[in-house]
Design an enzyme around this catalytic site. Structure first.
Site, PDB file in Angstrom:
ATOM      1  N   TYR A  24       0.848  -1.186   0.000  1.00 55.14           N
ATOM      2  CA  TYR A  24       0.000   0.000   0.000  1.00 55.14           C
ATOM      3  C   TYR A  24       0.887   1.241   0.000  1.00 55.14           C
ATOM      4  O   TYR A  24       1.320   1.733   1.031  1.00 55.14           O
ATOM      5  CB  TYR A  24      -0.923   0.016   1.212  1.00 55.14           C
ATOM      6  CG  TYR A  24      -1.801  -1.217   1.347  1.00 55.14           C
ATOM      7  CD1 TYR A  24      -2.056  -2.046   0.261  1.00 55.14           C
ATOM      8  CD2 TYR A  24      -2.363  -1.550   2.569  1.00 55.14           C
ATOM      9  CE1 TYR A  24      -2.848  -3.177   0.386  1.00 55.14           C
ATOM     10  CE2 TYR A  24      -3.171  -2.674   2.704  1.00 55.14           C
ATOM     11  CZ  TYR A  24      -3.408  -3.480   1.619  1.00 55.14           C
ATOM     12  OH  TYR A  24      -4.196  -4.597   1.756  1.00 55.14           O
TER      13      TYR A  24
ATOM     14  N   HIS B 164       0.827 -12.112   1.608  1.00 53.69           N
ATOM     15  CA  HIS B 164      -0.262 -11.385   0.957  1.00 53.69           C
ATOM     16  C   HIS B 164      -0.902 -12.199  -0.155  1.00 53.69           C
ATOM     17  O   HIS B 164      -2.125 -12.221  -0.306  1.00 53.69           O
ATOM     18  CB  HIS B 164       0.281 -10.064   0.412  1.00 53.69           C
ATOM     19  CG  HIS B 164      -0.735  -8.994   0.284  1.00 53.69           C
ATOM     20  ND1 HIS B 164      -0.403  -7.662   0.178  1.00 53.69           N
ATOM     21  CD2 HIS B 164      -2.087  -9.014   0.238  1.00 53.69           C
ATOM     22  CE1 HIS B 164      -1.491  -6.922   0.082  1.00 53.69           C
ATOM     23  NE2 HIS B 164      -2.525  -7.728   0.108  1.00 53.69           N
TER      24      HIS B 164
ATOM     25  N   PRO C   2     -15.197  -5.646   3.267  1.00 54.06           N
ATOM     26  CA  PRO C   2     -16.460  -6.148   3.802  1.00 54.06           C
ATOM     27  C   PRO C   2     -17.680  -5.327   3.384  1.00 54.06           C
ATOM     28  O   PRO C   2     -18.809  -5.772   3.567  1.00 54.06           O
ATOM     29  CB  PRO C   2     -16.247  -6.051   5.319  1.00 54.06           C
ATOM     30  CG  PRO C   2     -15.305  -4.905   5.485  1.00 54.06           C
ATOM     31  CD  PRO C   2     -14.366  -5.018   4.308  1.00 54.06           C
ATOM     32  N   LEU C   3     -17.436  -4.149   2.802  1.00 55.25           N
ATOM     33  CA  LEU C   3     -18.525  -3.305   2.321  1.00 55.25           C
ATOM     34  C   LEU C   3     -18.476  -3.168   0.797  1.00 55.25           C
ATOM     35  O   LEU C   3     -18.902  -2.171   0.222  1.00 55.25           O
ATOM     36  CB  LEU C   3     -18.473  -1.931   2.997  1.00 55.25           C
ATOM     37  CG  LEU C   3     -18.612  -1.980   4.526  1.00 55.25           C
ATOM     38  CD1 LEU C   3     -18.438  -0.599   5.131  1.00 55.25           C
ATOM     39  CD2 LEU C   3     -19.966  -2.575   4.934  1.00 55.25           C
ATOM     40  N   GLY C   4     -17.948  -4.228   0.152  1.00 57.92           N
ATOM     41  CA  GLY C   4     -17.948  -4.257  -1.307  1.00 57.92           C
ATOM     42  C   GLY C   4     -17.180  -3.127  -1.947  1.00 57.92           C
ATOM     43  O   GLY C   4     -17.555  -2.617  -2.995  1.00 57.92           O
ATOM     44  N   ARG C   5     -16.074  -2.716  -1.313  1.00 54.12           N
ATOM     45  CA  ARG C   5     -15.249  -1.602  -1.786  1.00 54.12           C
ATOM     46  C   ARG C   5     -16.050  -0.303  -1.876  1.00 54.12           C
ATOM     47  O   ARG C   5     -15.831   0.517  -2.758  1.00 54.12           O
ATOM     48  CB  ARG C   5     -14.580  -1.932  -3.115  1.00 54.12           C
ATOM     49  CG  ARG C   5     -13.610  -3.097  -3.028  1.00 54.12           C
ATOM     50  CD  ARG C   5     -12.775  -3.231  -4.282  1.00 54.12           C
ATOM     51  NE  ARG C   5     -11.811  -4.293  -4.112  1.00 54.12           N
ATOM     52  CZ  ARG C   5     -12.025  -5.585  -4.406  1.00 54.12           C
ATOM     53  NH1 ARG C   5     -13.183  -5.937  -4.914  1.00 54.12           N
ATOM     54  NH2 ARG C   5     -11.099  -6.486  -4.206  1.00 54.12           N
ATOM     55  N   GLY C   6     -16.990  -0.163  -0.959  1.00 53.61           N
ATOM     56  CA  GLY C   6     -17.738   1.078  -0.880  1.00 53.61           C
ATOM     57  C   GLY C   6     -19.147   1.005  -1.408  1.00 53.61           C
ATOM     58  O   GLY C   6     -19.944   1.921  -1.177  1.00 53.61           O
TER      59      GLY C   6
ATOM     60  N   GLY D 198     -21.312   6.507   1.051  1.00 47.63           N
ATOM     61  CA  GLY D 198     -20.336   7.345   0.378  1.00 47.63           C
ATOM     62  C   GLY D 198     -20.206   7.101  -1.102  1.00 47.63           C
ATOM     63  O   GLY D 198     -19.654   7.931  -1.836  1.00 47.63           O
TER      64      GLY D 198
END
Length: 326
Positions: free
Chosen positions: A55, A123, A204-208, A213
């Protein structure tokens, strides 16, 4: 904040914080707010912080070191290695050799400013290196006192078994959300449960998608890498938003937001989710999900609201990194 035990005796906050987006992949960021968010996480009990050498590269680890260096005893830090990266940031591809894993671990220790890494993941598995060799290197880092616990990311059930036979795995990290439920049906979660390994759910939030947002593609910055993902193409995004509206109805019945109900579902399935955010307000919203207990009926309704066959577009892209044996 509730606590969850993963594997190998590692206890973490029931919800963690994925730090990737604080300076990678998702467009411009505000370092001051990112540091404030990291410190606020510890204040409210979200003490499981996830990063990786990839990252940035390296910049995310350095950010965590700057933000939390004076609060080391309060935080559980997880980081990862496998894409061979030079010190100047040049990336060459997967490298799961013991030599590279040792070098990467020493570099992560320096960047994080710590004496030991709490949870160190491979990873991605390297198809050119037997998993036993890679995990043997991780085990050696534990024996050397540089790492407390080890894990893998995005690997199939047979690989999990082979790795666990070399050294106990504390966690396997996989993409897991209402929009990505493969781990429940491909023997991976069942294998983790059998062996006593924790499941850490990234994206966990489907990449947004499962947040307030990102309700329009216009909500994404021009250089946000999600614009290149299949599920963020116009037709796919519109179709998937119709599924989100179903989740929203169920959440409203509980007086919760979509992210909160989606995270509560993951926790009910036995996972520790690590939603990413850059802002304290979103962090507070996510953390509140730890207090939501779902009934079996509510869990079933959420699954029915998002049928796998109706999710449009594959998940491949940022962080997905299709495993060599998945």
């Amino acid at each position: 904040m509730k606590q969850r035990t993963l594997g190998d005796g590692l206890t973490v906050s029931a919800i963690g914080l994925g730090a990737m987006g604080m300076n990678a992949f998702y467009g411009p960021s505000d370092e001051k707010e990112s540091i404030a968010t990291l410190r606020h996480a510890l204040d409210i009990g979200v003490t499981f912080i996830d990063t990786a050498e990839a990252y940035g590269p390296f910049e995310n680890e350095k950010l965590i070191g700057r933000a939390l260096g004076d609060r080391r005893d309060e935080v559980t830090i997880a980081t990862k290695a496998s894409s061979e990266t030079d010190d100047d940031g040049t990336v060459h591809g997967r490298n799961g050799t013991p030599e590279y894993i040792r070098r990467a671990a020493d570099r992560s220790l320096r960047h994080l400013g710590v004496d030991v890494i709490d949870l160190y993941y491979l990873h991605r598995a390297d198809p050119a290196v037997p998993i036993e060799e890679s995990v043997g290197a991780l085990r050696d880092l534990v024996l050397a006192g540089k790492v407390r616990h080890i894990g893998l990311s995005e690997v199939a059930a047979p690989t999990i078994r082979r790795a666990h036979a070399v050294h106990p795995l504390a966690a396997v990290q996989s993409e897991f959300s209402l929009f990505a439920r493969d781990v429940l049906h491909n023997d991976e979660k069942a294998t983790m449960d059998e062996l006593g390994i924790g499941l850490v759910a990234f994206s966990p939030l489907g990449r947004g998608v499962l947040t307030e947002g990102v309700r329009s593609l216009d909500d994404l910055a021009p250089d946000d890498a999600r614009r290149g993902l299949p599920r963020f193409q116009p037709d796919a995004f519109a179709a998937n938003q119709r599924l989100v509206s179903r989740v929203e109805e169920i959440a409203a019945e509980r007086g919760a937001t979509v992210p909160q109900i989606a995270l509560a579902w993951l926790m009910a399935e036995g996972a520790v989710p690590i939603p990413g955010t850059r802002r304290r307000s979103r962090l507070d919203e996510n953390a509140a999900a730890a207090g939501i207990e779902l009934s079996a009926e509510e869990r079933a309704r959420l699954v029915d609201a998002v049928p796998a066959g109706e999710v449009v577009g594959s998940r491949d892209g940022i962080g997905a990194g299709v495993g060599v044996d998945r």
